[in-house]
Structure formats: structure tokens, C-alpha cells
Write a protein that holds these residues in place. Structure first.
Motif, short mmCIF file in Angstrom:
data_model
loop_
_atom_site.label_atom_id
_atom_site.label_comp_id
_atom_site.label_asym_id
_atom_site.label_seq_id
_atom_site.Cartn_x
_atom_site.Cartn_y
_atom_site.Cartn_z
N PRO A 1 31.36 80.46 34.49
CA PRO A 1 31.13 79.03 34.76
C PRO A 1 31.83 78.11 33.75
O PRO A 1 32.29 77.02 34.12
N GLU A 2 31.96 78.55 32.52
CA GLU A 2 32.63 77.72 31.52
C GLU A 2 34.15 77.63 31.72
O GLU A 2 34.83 76.88 31.02
N ASP A 3 34.69 78.38 32.66
CA ASP A 3 36.09 78.24 33.03
C ASP A 3 36.31 77.07 34.00
O ASP A 3 37.47 76.74 34.31
N THR A 4 35.24 76.48 34.48
CA THR A 4 35.34 75.36 35.40
C THR A 4 36.08 74.19 34.74
O THR A 4 35.71 73.74 33.66
N ALA A 5 37.14 73.74 35.39
CA ALA A 5 37.97 72.66 34.84
C ALA A 5 39.07 72.33 35.84
O ALA A 5 39.27 73.05 36.83
N VAL A 6 39.79 71.26 35.55
CA VAL A 6 41.05 71.00 36.24
C VAL A 6 42.14 71.70 35.44
O VAL A 6 42.25 71.50 34.22
N TYR A 7 42.91 72.52 36.11
CA TYR A 7 43.97 73.28 35.47
C TYR A 7 45.32 72.60 35.73
O TYR A 7 45.66 72.30 36.88
N TYR A 8 46.08 72.38 34.65
CA TYR A 8 47.36 71.70 34.72
C TYR A 8 48.48 72.65 34.32
O TYR A 8 48.39 73.35 33.31
N CYS A 9 49.54 72.61 35.09
CA CYS A 9 50.74 73.37 34.78
C CYS A 9 51.65 72.53 33.89
O CYS A 9 51.74 71.30 34.06
N ASN A 10 52.31 73.17 32.96
CA ASN A 10 53.25 72.50 32.07
C ASN A 10 54.55 73.29 32.02
O ASN A 10 54.53 74.52 32.02
N ALA A 11 55.67 72.58 31.97
CA ALA A 11 56.96 73.24 31.83
C ALA A 11 57.85 72.41 30.90
O ALA A 11 57.85 71.18 30.99
N VAL A 12 58.57 73.08 30.04
CA VAL A 12 59.54 72.43 29.17
C VAL A 12 60.91 72.64 29.80
O VAL A 12 61.39 73.78 29.90
N VAL A 13 61.53 71.55 30.23
CA VAL A 13 62.70 71.64 31.10
C VAL A 13 63.87 70.86 30.53
O VAL A 13 63.71 69.74 30.03
N ARG A 14 65.06 71.48 30.63
CA ARG A 14 66.31 70.76 30.38
C ARG A 14 66.95 70.49 31.72
O ARG A 14 67.18 71.41 32.51
N ARG A 15 67.26 69.22 31.97
CA ARG A 15 67.79 68.84 33.29
C ARG A 15 69.29 69.08 33.40
O ARG A 15 69.83 69.21 34.49
N ASN A 16 70.00 69.07 32.28
CA ASN A 16 71.42 69.41 32.28
C ASN A 16 71.79 69.91 30.89
O ASN A 16 70.98 69.86 29.96
N VAL A 17 73.02 70.37 30.74
CA VAL A 17 73.43 71.03 29.51
C VAL A 17 73.41 70.07 28.32
O VAL A 17 73.27 70.50 27.18
N GLU A 18 73.53 68.78 28.57
CA GLU A 18 73.56 67.81 27.47
C GLU A 18 72.18 67.23 27.16
O GLU A 18 72.00 66.59 26.13
N ALA A 19 71.23 67.44 28.05
CA ALA A 19 69.92 66.80 27.88
C ALA A 19 69.03 67.59 26.93
O ALA A 19 69.14 68.82 26.84
N MET A 20 68.15 66.86 26.28
CA MET A 20 67.13 67.53 25.48
C MET A 20 66.02 68.02 26.40
O MET A 20 65.76 67.43 27.46
N ALA A 21 65.34 69.06 25.99
CA ALA A 21 64.21 69.55 26.77
C ALA A 21 63.03 68.60 26.64
O ALA A 21 62.82 68.00 25.58
#
Length: 121
Positions: free
Chosen positions: A87-107
Motif C-alpha cells: 500500500p505504501e507504493d501508492t503514488a503517481v509515478y513519473y517517467c524521466n529521461a535525460v535527452v540530447r535533441r541534437n549533437v550540439e545541444a546540451m542534455a
């Protein structure tokens, strides 16, 4: 833009299992770390598990031995297999991703919209 779409939440009895999925789409050069966070009512968002593009995964102590994080790099998708739910696992779970959109962009961080997981006793 980058979108993270989650699925797999729901209602389950204590001791049961659920599998969450999160797919990243849009203009993506590279996805670095991916992970899952959760937020219960009245509490701060907390880290559940992360998985790098290469290397070892990390788990919060509260889920070690019960949850397993995995990813499919070809699909830019991360999964969270949750067993022996409490029951203590009850929560809203959010996905996270660290993404670079192109070769010059920062993540940078991107977040999903959240999926509700409810564990009944």
C-alpha cells in the motif's frame, strides 16, 4: 520537442504486480539516463529507480528486491516491473529521461505526465 508517454498504472491488491512503460518520442539525438520517480499525496517527489545508457541501475532502498528497471534503447523506452506491491507504493509515478535533441545541444530533463498506481490492502 520531446514527449514521454507513460502507461501501465492502475489498481492492484497488495502482493500483486504491475508493469509501467514510458516511451520517448520527438526530435531525439540521444537518450542518456532514464528513470522513474513517484509522488504520494502530501509528500515530495522521490526517486524510485534510474538506468543509465550503460552501466548499473540504481534503486531506492524501499523498492530494492521488488522493482526492476529496464530499457529498450532501440525504442527509447523504459520499463518498471513492480512486484510484491505494498500500500505504501501508492503514488503517481513519473517517467524521466535525460535527452540530447541534437549533437550540439546540451542534455536536459524531460518528464512524463504521470500514471497513478494504487495498491489496496
Amino acid at each position: 520537442q520531446v514527449q514521454l508517454v507513460e502507461s501501465g498504472g492502475g489498481l492492484v491488491q497488495a502482493g500483486g504486480s504491475l508493469r509501467l512503460s514510458c516511451a520517448a518520442s520527438g526530435i531525439i539525438f540521444r537518450v542518456n539516463a532514464m528513470g522513474w520517480y513517484r509522488q504520494a499525496p502530501g509528500k515530495q517527489r522521490e526517486l524510485v529507480a534510474t538506468i543509465p545508457s550503460g552501466g548499473s541501475s540504481y534503486y531506492a532502498d524501499s523498492v530494492k528486491g521488488r522493482f526492476t528497471i529496464s530499457r529498450d534503447n532501440a525504442k527509447n523506452t523504459v520499463y518498471l516491473q513492480m512486484n510484491s506491491l505494498k500500500p505504501e507504493d501508492t503514488a503517481v509515478y513519473y517517467c524521466n529521461a535525460v535527452v540530447r535533441r541534437n549533437v550540439e545541444a546540451m542534455a536536459r530533463d524531460y518528464w512524463g505526465q504521470g500514471t497513478q498506481v494504487t495498491v489496496s490492502s
